[in-house]
Design a protein around this motif. Structure first.
Motif: not given
Length: 95
Positions: A3-18, A75-77
């Motif tokens: 869902d929107q919240l899960e996508l947001s968290e996945l993106l944030r975690r990945s950007f934070r890790a790198h 989210a669109r994809r």
């Protein structure tokens, strides 16, 4: 499907890790390149996201260079409805 919240968290975690060394966390409207992300770092972020099932491309990251824009594209994809109000929505239809 995330869902929107899960996508947001996945993106944030990945950007934070790198995150580039010495840089603060990305704001929703901070341009990735202005924040110090290079194409090499974005490729690493993308590889991380793909392994987590997020359907994006490196071109998407260049076309949508902020967290807000990239989240909307992800989210669109994934067929997740956009929770933001549209320009056509009537005032009582907006959250």
């Amino acid at each position: 499907m995330p869902d929107q919240l899960e996508l947001s968290e996945l993106l944030r975690r990945s950007f934070r890790a790198h995150r580039p060394q010495g840089r603060s966390e990305l704001g929703d409207d901070t341009n990735f390149f202005e924040a110090g992300y290079t194409s090499v770092l974005l490729t690493a972020v993308l590889a991380d996201l793909v392994t987590k099932g997020v359907e994006l491309t490196l071109v998407d990251m260049f076309r949508h260079p902020t967290m807000r824009l990239l989240q909307a594209e992800a989210a669109r994809r994934h067929g997740v409805p956009d929770p933001s109000p549209t320009a056509d929505a009537l005032p009582w239809e907006q959250p």
